[in-house]
Each structure stands twice: as structure tokens, then as C-alpha cells.
Write a protein that holds these residues in place. Structure first.
Motif, PDB file in Angstrom:
ATOM      1  N   ALA A 128    -112.844 -13.613  -0.414  1.00  0.00           N
ATOM      2  CA  ALA A 128    -111.526 -14.046  -0.761  1.00  0.00           C
ATOM      3  C   ALA A 128    -110.667 -14.167   0.820  1.00  0.00           C
ATOM      4  CB  ALA A 128    -110.778 -13.130  -1.709  1.00  0.00           C
ATOM      5  N   ARG A 179    -106.897 -19.690   5.849  1.00  0.00           N
ATOM      6  CA  ARG A 179    -107.129 -19.042   4.573  1.00  0.00           C
ATOM      7  C   ARG A 179    -107.664 -20.189   3.477  1.00  0.00           C
ATOM      8  NH1 ARG A 179    -103.073 -16.716   6.737  1.00  0.00           N
ATOM      9  NH2 ARG A 179    -101.775 -17.954   5.561  1.00  0.00           N
ATOM     10  N   TYR A 207    -109.838 -22.324   0.926  1.00  0.00           N
ATOM     11  CA  TYR A 207    -110.935 -21.782   0.307  1.00  0.00           C
ATOM     12  C   TYR A 207    -111.474 -23.124  -0.401  1.00  0.00           C
ATOM     13  CZ  TYR A 207    -114.563 -19.832  -2.407  1.00  0.00           C
ATOM     14  OH  TYR A 207    -115.937 -19.569  -2.957  1.00  0.00           O
ATOM     15  N   GLY A 221    -114.572 -24.986  -2.719  1.00  0.00           N
ATOM     16  CA  GLY A 221    -115.598 -24.670  -3.805  1.00  0.00           C
ATOM     17  C   GLY A 221    -116.815 -25.239  -3.386  1.00  0.00           C
ATOM     18  N   ASP A 237    -103.683 -21.865   2.798  1.00  0.00           N
ATOM     19  CA  ASP A 237    -103.953 -21.202   1.670  1.00  0.00           C
ATOM     20  C   ASP A 237    -104.091 -22.196   0.431  1.00  0.00           C
ATOM     21  OD1 ASP A 237    -103.208 -18.473   2.442  1.00  0.00           O
ATOM     22  OD2 ASP A 237    -101.621 -19.463   3.030  1.00  0.00           O
ATOM     23  N   VAL A 246    -106.800 -24.387  -2.161  1.00  0.00           N
ATOM     24  CA  VAL A 246    -107.932 -24.118  -2.970  1.00  0.00           C
ATOM     25  C   VAL A 246    -108.510 -25.397  -3.283  1.00  0.00           C
ATOM     26  CG1 VAL A 246    -109.267 -22.932  -4.703  1.00  0.00           C
ATOM     27  CG2 VAL A 246    -107.232 -21.798  -3.476  1.00  0.00           C
ATOM     28  N   THR A 297    -103.796 -25.903  -5.385  1.00  0.00           N
ATOM     29  CA  THR A 297    -105.249 -25.989  -5.797  1.00  0.00           C
ATOM     30  C   THR A 297    -105.459 -27.448  -6.335  1.00  0.00           C
ATOM     31  OG1 THR A 297    -105.243 -23.780  -6.463  1.00  0.00           O
ATOM     32  CG2 THR A 297    -106.932 -25.287  -7.380  1.00  0.00           C
TER      33      THR A 297
END
Length: 218
Positions: free
Chosen positions: A73, A164, A166, A168, A187, A189, A205
């Protein structure tokens, strides 16, 4: 022989240990883990210590092992690595021998690059970046501090990933241009299997093909 400690003894921690064992100049001193139930245990033949126990251990022995983070994370990784820095420890950068990359790749301290990755040219990686198994990164890509790629991510040229971020497993990024790079904000996602074709704002996201907003963080 350089001694290191791996922060995190979970699944990715065990994979990072395997990576480190593939580097003949490194010796793993221990795992560090904040789960009190793991303090004093053995995981894959490697002792596990709490951070407090590790600090005591290094005070009683000459030299301090460098630390590499195996915390997936990004925000938690940043918080923990800032704690480690305040305690006076250095960081180790790990690159699996089965990584292909040009000499025009800048790599920040604490970064982990796993087996099977290909990085082409004029790429800049920040501190404590994680690039998992079998990722490809094209020309002129920027990954800011603590950005993270899960396995099998493919990043085309002129893509900028913020702090940061992320990404998948299996996500892909279409290329930007020199004058108009594809930018993913801090930040954000990106969901597994997504195809990112345009800029992603910070704190959102995205998922799907083509990727679209699924959720916005507060």
C-alpha cells in the motif's frame, strides 16, 4: 556482502526475499513486521523482528543493515519509510538480475524492480517505487515516489504517474506525447485490467476498458 532487512513479511515480503536471494552481493538479516504476533517467528528460514526489536538488535551489533520496503500500500509504505528514515537507517534498492533496461534509467533509493521487467529509455523512477513481475515501461515515463505497479502492467511512452499511484494487475496505459504526456494524478488507483487512454485526476479510482472514474476519494 551487504546486509539488508526487509520491512514486511507477508506475500510480497517473501517475494522480495526471493529477489534479494537472487543478488549474490546481498544477505538478508531479517524481516521487520509491525504485527506483534510475528515478532520472534521464522518465515521462510528468515527471522522476523518488530521494528523496536530490530533497533535494539542493531544497537548491539556493528553496522546497520539497509532496509527495503515490501509494503504494497503506497500510503502505508511512505509512512513506514519516513519512520525508518527518522530512525537513521539507510535504504536499499533491489533490481532482479532478470530485468532488462537501458543505461538511461534513473532509479530512486528504495525502489524494487521484480523479475521479468523491461524498462526502455529515458525513464525516471522516484524513491520507494515498486514494479512487480513482468511489467514493461516505455520511453520517457516518470513514476513519482511510492508509485506502484502490480504484476503484468504495461506503460507506454510519455506517461507520468504521480506520487502513491497504485496500478492493478494487467492494466495498460496508451502513450502520451512529449508535449502532452498522459498524466495520472497523485494517489489515484487504477483497477486491474484497465486500459487508460486519458489523464486521470488525483485521488480517483478508475477501471474498465476504456478506463473511467469509479470512485473519488475524499
Amino acid at each position: 556482502m551487504k546486509h539488508i532487512a526487509i520491512y514486511g513479511s507477508g506475500g510480497f515480503g517473501r517475494e522480495v526475499a526471493w529477489l534479494a536471494e537472487s543478488c549474490p552481493a546481498l544477505r538478508i538479516e531479517c524481516f521487520i513486521d509491525d504485527d506483534p504476533l510475528l515478532d520472534g517467528k521464522i518465515v521462510n528460514d528468515i527471522p522476523v523482528m518488530s521494528f523496536e526489536a530490530f533497533c535494539r538488535h542493531t544497537r548491539d551489533n556493528a553496522g546497520k543493515p539497509a532496509i527495503v520496503s515490501a509494503i504494497g500500500a503506497p500510503m502505508v509504505r511512505q509512512q513506514v519509510m519516513e519512520k525508518v528514515r527518522r530512525a537513521g537507517f539507510a535504504f536499499e534498492t533491489l533490481i532482479h538480475p532478470r530485468t532488462e533496461m537501458s543505461r538511461w534509467v534513473e532509479i530512486g533509493e528504495g525502489t524494487v524492480i521484480c523479475a521479468g521487467c523491461i524498462l526502455t529509455t529515458n525513464i525516471r523512477l522516484g524513491e520507494h517505487v515498486q514494479i512487480n513481475l513482468d511489467c514493461t515501461i516505455g520511453h520517457d515515463v516518470v513514476m513519482a515516489d511510492y508509485a506502484t505497479l502490480a504484476p503484468g502492467v504495461h506503460v507506454s511512452g510519455f506517461v507520468h504517474l504521480g506520487k502513491r499511484v497504485y496500478v492493478g494487475t494487467g492494466a495498460v496505459f496508451l502513450n502520451g506525447t512529449r508535449d502532452n504526456p498522459l498524466i495520472v494524478g497523485d494517489d489515484a488507483v487504477i483497477g486491474a485490467g484497465a486500459c487508460v487512454t486519458r489523464d486521470v485526476p488525483p485521488n480517483e479510482t478508475w477501471g474498465g476498458v476504456p478506463a473511467r472514474e469509479l470512485r473519488r476519494s475524499k
